[in-house]
Design an enzyme around this catalytic site. Sequence first.
Site, PDB file in Angstrom:
ATOM      1  NE  ARG A 132      17.353  -5.437   2.937  1.00 13.37           N
ATOM      2  CZ  ARG A 132      16.954  -4.570   3.825  1.00 13.37           C
ATOM      3  NH1 ARG A 132      17.501  -3.389   3.864  1.00 13.37           N
ATOM      4  NH2 ARG A 132      15.986  -4.857   4.675  1.00 13.37           N
ATOM      5  CG  ASP A 163      17.647   0.658  -2.082  1.00 19.17           C
ATOM      6  OD1 ASP A 163      17.673  -0.390  -1.405  1.00 19.17           O
ATOM      7  OD2 ASP A 163      17.496   1.789  -1.572  1.00 19.17           O
ATOM      8  NE  ARG A 221      16.853 -16.358   4.209  1.00 19.49           N
ATOM      9  CZ  ARG A 221      16.841 -15.159   4.761  1.00 19.49           C
ATOM     10  NH1 ARG A 221      15.693 -14.624   5.107  1.00 19.49           N
ATOM     11  NH2 ARG A 221      17.933 -14.488   4.937  1.00 19.49           N
ATOM     12  CG  ASP A 290      10.249 -14.046   3.690  1.00 19.81           C
ATOM     13  OD1 ASP A 290       9.072 -14.129   4.086  1.00 19.81           O
ATOM     14  OD2 ASP A 290      10.843 -12.961   3.579  1.00 19.81           O
ATOM     15  CG  ASN A 291      11.876 -12.506   7.505  1.00 15.46           C
ATOM     16  OD1 ASN A 291      12.702 -12.516   6.596  1.00 15.46           O
ATOM     17  ND2 ASN A 291      11.026 -11.515   7.693  1.00 15.46           N
TER      18      ASN A 291
HETATM   19  P1  AMP Z   1      12.318  -8.553   4.758  1.00 16.19           P
HETATM   20  O1  AMP Z   1      10.905  -8.189   5.047  1.00 16.19           O
HETATM   21  O2  AMP Z   1      13.328  -7.497   5.140  1.00 16.19           O
HETATM   22  O3  AMP Z   1      12.685  -9.871   5.324  1.00 16.19           O
HETATM   23  O4  AMP Z   1      12.465  -8.638   3.171  1.00 16.19           O
HETATM   24  C1  AMP Z   1      11.594  -9.369   2.347  1.00 16.19           C
HETATM   25  C2  AMP Z   1      12.195  -9.509   0.967  1.00 16.19           C
HETATM   26  O5  AMP Z   1      12.456  -8.222   0.411  1.00 16.19           O
HETATM   27  C3  AMP Z   1      13.507 -10.261   0.924  1.00 16.19           C
HETATM   28  O6  AMP Z   1      13.541 -10.976  -0.278  1.00 16.19           O
HETATM   29  C4  AMP Z   1      14.527  -9.151   0.938  1.00 16.19           C
HETATM   30  O7  AMP Z   1      15.745  -9.538   0.367  1.00 16.19           O
HETATM   31  C5  AMP Z   1      13.840  -8.097   0.097  1.00 16.19           C
HETATM   32  N1  AMP Z   1      14.275  -6.743   0.397  1.00 16.19           N
HETATM   33  C6  AMP Z   1      14.006  -6.007   1.510  1.00 16.19           C
HETATM   34  N2  AMP Z   1      14.561  -4.789   1.428  1.00 16.19           N
HETATM   35  C7  AMP Z   1      15.199  -4.729   0.231  1.00 16.19           C
HETATM   36  C8  AMP Z   1      15.971  -3.744  -0.442  1.00 16.19           C
HETATM   37  N3  AMP Z   1      16.186  -2.535   0.093  1.00 16.19           N
HETATM   38  N4  AMP Z   1      16.476  -4.048  -1.655  1.00 16.19           N
HETATM   39  C9  AMP Z   1      16.266  -5.237  -2.211  1.00 16.19           C
HETATM   40  N5  AMP Z   1      15.543  -6.212  -1.633  1.00 16.19           N
HETATM   41  C10 AMP Z   1      15.022  -5.982  -0.423  1.00 16.19           C
HETATM   42 MG    MG Z   2      13.835 -11.286   5.231  1.00 13.90          MG
END
Ligand code: AMP
Ligand code: MG
Length: 527
Positions: A132, A163, A221, A290-291
């Site tokens: 996103r 989404d 990352r 990934d973070n």
């Molecule tokens: P995060 O835990 O927020 O770092 O996200 C982990 C993965 O999920 C990453 O690849 C993000 O881009 C993806 N992601 C998180 N929320 C969404 C969303 N609402 N729509 C699409 N991808 C998402």
């Molecule tokens: Mg992330």
Amino acid sequence: MVQCTTPVHRPCRCVRPRQNTGGTVESRYYFHPFTATGSAINVDDLPLDNSFAELPPAFYTRLMPTPLPAPYFVAASARAAALVGLDPALLARDDFVATFAGNHVLARAKPLAAVYSGHQFGVWAGQLGDGRAILLGQLAGPHGPMELQLKGAGKTPYSRMGDGRAVLRSSIREFLCSEAMAALGIPTTRALTMTGSDQGVLRETVESASVVTRMAPSFVRFGSFEHWSSRDKPDELRILADYVIATFYPELAGAPNPYRALLEEVTRRTAHMIAHWQAVGFMHGVMNTDNMSILGLTLDYGPFGFMDAFDSDHICNHTDQQGRYSYANQPQVGHWNCYALAQALLPLIGSVEEAQDALEVYQPAFAGKIDELLRAKLGLATAQDDDAQLFDAMFTLMDASHADFTLFFRRLGALRLDAPEHDAPLRDMFVAREDFDAWALRYRARLRLENSVDAERKLAMDRVNPKYVLRNHLAQVAIEKAQARDFSEVARLLAVLEHPFDEQPHNEHYAALPPDWASHLAVSCSS
Ligand code: AMP
Ligand code: MG
């Protein structure tokens, strides 16, 4: 295999003073000021570049952001704007709002979503990627170029079940915390501006959509490297590593083994970043690989938290049921993540021993930095062999009484060496007052050892012990007002958090203990 054998090092098991091996990289760029200030400025004049887009297409997907209906301005950070030579007033203008909502694509933008993989909660998750977030390109600034990334700008090929959107609630948290961390002097990605739209986004309930424009020299990352390594693609792995070294770590290019040098430097920066977190009671909440930023920046603000009542095992993320990312576990998890990076870089480094050696810097770098930060927090000008025991005893005391983390250190600054009768504001934070008295006796003896002067010490301590941090309840108040379309509290809170160490007499209530209702607040991965 590179294996992590490090024992848990909790913040209260502080260790001997060690040499600080840190090293900051001086900017090798000079700034071409764009000075976008006048009303005549056209948003399409923004001199955007995109060095990441020069990598082969396998590293990303070129795509356009998805427009939002009737976007509006929510907030902007003047300090972040200064980093890219922008007048913050411009950010509220319609064409800038349209740009940073993803509705207008800048003439010189090369929008893209990057691919990466990663370990989530210790388990290999395979391909992830910018699900996103859409990178527009980079703008020059006084400290070097900053990439601009729209978070919440629509679906990408990496969205999986998501989404592609971000909700106002989580965007406000990310916006405010990025800027609050920067003001605290902690390495972090930045937040330039926030836009919103009444478009509904389904989470636990229907919330409104928002886009945060994040900035960092790079959003690469650990997981970006794991992606190619896991697919057995040494050529791509090398291209990425060479890009990162040439662009962000040029001083490493001449090292005998630049990939080993990269691992060592990233490991050191990661250790330093986490020491900073521990020193302000910050919990990231989702330290998945990934973070983890390849530049050692705090990245991806989701279910983070600042410690209110101290509990070393506190878990700020409601989704993290095992407590993998609890406060006390953060240093060890940082190390574990560096092992994952080492594993990914192994084909380039060429030897397990070299990789292991590079990882060896983690513990001394963490210990050296946390000791340095804690000494400053306690107003100690010198290093003594038994400081670790003093820190240890202090954290044990705080833990036992769940003393408020931020208030404790701030009040400690006002301690008077020869007037224990004035200790009440501190002493009353502890259930066992006599345990505090015993610790204070030791602390005073330690201060006397270096002829500490009350007034000077207080000044120095107030410069490192923040009065204002982004407590959950403060963010929640700003969020609830914003959800009713009143963004004034976001701006007010940002202004408070930009000066975390200053006394702000009109803002005392922002430094107060959380109200009762705040104990019911739960933050999770839902964003
Ligand atoms: P995060 O835990 O927020 O770092 O996200 C982990 C993965 O999920 C990453 O690849 C993000 O881009 C993806 N992601 C998180 N929320 C969404 C969303 N609402 N729509 C699409 N991808 C998402
Ligand atoms: Mg992330």
